[in-house]
Design an enzyme around this catalytic site. Structure first.
Site, short mmCIF file in Angstrom:
data_model
loop_
_atom_site.label_atom_id
_atom_site.label_comp_id
_atom_site.label_asym_id
_atom_site.label_seq_id
_atom_site.Cartn_x
_atom_site.Cartn_y
_atom_site.Cartn_z
N ASP A 45 -8.29 -14.95 11.39
CA ASP A 45 -7.50 -15.38 10.23
C ASP A 45 -6.00 -15.36 10.54
O ASP A 45 -5.23 -16.15 10.01
CB ASP A 45 -7.79 -14.47 9.03
CG ASP A 45 -9.15 -14.77 8.41
OD1 ASP A 45 -9.73 -15.83 8.71
OD2 ASP A 45 -9.63 -13.94 7.62
N THR A 159 -7.55 -11.27 -1.42
CA THR A 159 -8.60 -10.56 -0.69
C THR A 159 -8.04 -9.77 0.49
O THR A 159 -8.80 -9.12 1.21
CB THR A 159 -9.64 -11.56 -0.15
OG1 THR A 159 -8.99 -12.49 0.73
CG2 THR A 159 -10.29 -12.33 -1.29
N TYR A 161 -4.13 -7.79 1.76
CA TYR A 161 -3.34 -6.58 1.47
C TYR A 161 -3.46 -6.19 0.00
O TYR A 161 -3.59 -5.01 -0.36
CB TYR A 161 -1.88 -6.84 1.85
CG TYR A 161 -1.01 -5.62 2.06
CD1 TYR A 161 -1.42 -4.35 1.67
CD2 TYR A 161 0.24 -5.74 2.66
CE1 TYR A 161 -0.62 -3.25 1.87
CE2 TYR A 161 1.07 -4.64 2.87
CZ TYR A 161 0.63 -3.40 2.47
OH TYR A 161 1.43 -2.30 2.66
N ASN A 162 -3.43 -7.19 -0.87
CA ASN A 162 -3.54 -6.95 -2.31
C ASN A 162 -4.80 -6.15 -2.66
O ASN A 162 -4.76 -5.21 -3.44
CB ASN A 162 -3.55 -8.30 -3.04
CG ASN A 162 -3.96 -8.17 -4.49
OD1 ASN A 162 -3.17 -7.77 -5.34
ND2 ASN A 162 -5.21 -8.52 -4.79
N SER A 164 -6.43 -4.13 -0.74
CA SER A 164 -6.35 -2.78 -0.18
C SER A 164 -5.55 -1.83 -1.05
O SER A 164 -5.67 -0.61 -0.91
CB SER A 164 -5.76 -2.83 1.23
OG SER A 164 -4.38 -3.10 1.21
#
Length: 275
Positions: A45, A159, A161-162, A164
Site C-alpha cells: 500500500d 482504515t 492510522y485513524n 489505530s
C-alpha cells in the site's frame, strides 16, 4: 491502453515489474510514464501511496491498480501470481472505475500558503513534545486540544492510522473527512470531545497552533517540518482518486480480509450465520 508502473524497489517487485512489461508489450499495451491511462503499483500500500503522489496532479485523467507482493493489501486487488490474468484483462476490456474522496490540506504560514492532497490522512504533531491546538469547525471554536497529535483522514484512510487511534471506518462512497485524537490530555483547561468527529463535504475544520511552535506534518507517507504556521484548513477535496476494477472487490470484503480474515468456507462461521 497506456500504462505507467512503480515498484517497491525490492528484488521480487523489480522482477514482477519486468515480467509485467514483457507481457504487456506482447499484448499491445503501451508504456507511457508521462500520460498514462492506468498507473500500476507493485509492492504494498505504501507503493501505491507513492504512485498517487507522483501523479496527484493528473488524478482526473487516470486510474490506479495495485499488485501486492506479500499479503493482500488494502489498496491492492491483485496478488503477485495473478499478473498474467491482469495483463490479459487490461488488454481486452475497459475496467470499471470507482472514485474515492481525497483530503485537501491548506497550510498557511507567515511565508505563504501550501496546499496538499492526501489519499489516506494528514497528521499533525509538535516537534518539541506535546501538541497544543485550537480546533475550529466552520470558523466556530469547537475545542482546545492538548496531546500527542491529530489525525484527519479520508474514508479510505479511515482504515489506517485513524483506526489505530479508535476512529471509525467510513465507506468511501461518503464524501467526508474524519478528525481523530492521538492521546489527548483532558483537564479543566484543555477539554476535547474524546471521540472522532466526521464532517461532510461542505464543512471544514481549521486547526490553529502557536506560530512559534515547530510542527511535524504528515501527508500520507510524507513527513515535513513547518515553522510559523498560522492555521491549517482541512476540507474534502474537489478532486477524487480513481481505481480501475477488472473484477469485483467490494469495500467491506476488503475490510474483512484486511482485519478479520473471515473464511466464507469456515464451517463454524457458517454455523453462526445459520444460528
Amino acid at each position: 491502453m497506456k500504462y505507467a508502473l512503480l515498484d517497491r524497489g525490492d528484488r521480487l517487485s523489480r522482477e514482477l515489474a519486468e515480467q509485467f512489461h514483457t507481457m504487456a508489450k506482447e499484448r499491445g499495451l503501451t508504456r507511457d510514464d508521462q500520460a498514462p491511462d492506468i498507473v500500476l503499483s507493485i509492492g504494498g500500500d505504501g507503493t501505491l501511496l507513492q504512485a498517487f503522489h507522483r501523479y496527484r496532479d493528473h488524478v482526473d485523467s487516470l486510474a490506479f491498480v495495485g499488485v501486492h507482493t506479500g499479503h493482500l493489501g488494502f489498496y491492492a486487488d491483485w496478488q503477485k501470481d495473478e499478473l498474467p490474468e491482469l495483463v490479459e484483462l487490461m488488454a481486452k476490456m475497459e475496467p470499471t472505475t470507482v472514485s474515492y474522496p481525497l483530503l485537501r490540506v491548506e497550510i498557511i504560514t507567515d511565508s505563504g500558503t501550501n496546499v496538499y492532497l492526501a489519499l489516506n490522512e494528514f497528521t499533525l504533531k509538535s516537534v518539541e513534545g506535546t501538541l497544543v491546538a485550537q480546533l475550529n469547525i466552520n470558523d466556530e471554536p469547537f475545542e482546545m486540544f492538548r496531546g500527542d497529535g491529530i489525525v484527519v483522514s479520508t474514508p479510505t484512510g479511515s482504515t489506517g492510522y485513524n483506526k489505530s487511534v479508535n476512529g471509525s471506518i467510513i465507506h468511501p462512497s461518503l464524501e467526508a473527512l474524519q478528525i481523530a485524537e492521538i492521546a489527548s490530555i483532558n483537564n479543566r483547561v484543555y477539554r476535547t470531545l474524546g471521540s472522532s468527529i466526521i464532517l461532510p463535504k461542505h464543512h471544514h475544520c481549521d486547526i490553529v497552533t502557536a506560530p512559534e511552535e515547530p510542527l511535524a506534518i504528515g501527508i500520507d507517507h510524507l513527513v515535513m517540518q513547518f515553522d510559523e504556521v498560522r492555521s491549517i484548513i482541512c476540507t474534502v477535496a474537489d478532486e477524487k482518486v480513481r481505481f480501475a476494477r477488472y473484477r469485483p472487490f467490494p469495500f467491506w470484503n476488503r475490510v474483512r480480509e484486511a482485519f478479520i480474515g473471515f473464511d466464507q468456507n469456515d464451517s463454524s462461521a457458517s454455523w453462526k450465520r445459520k444460528k
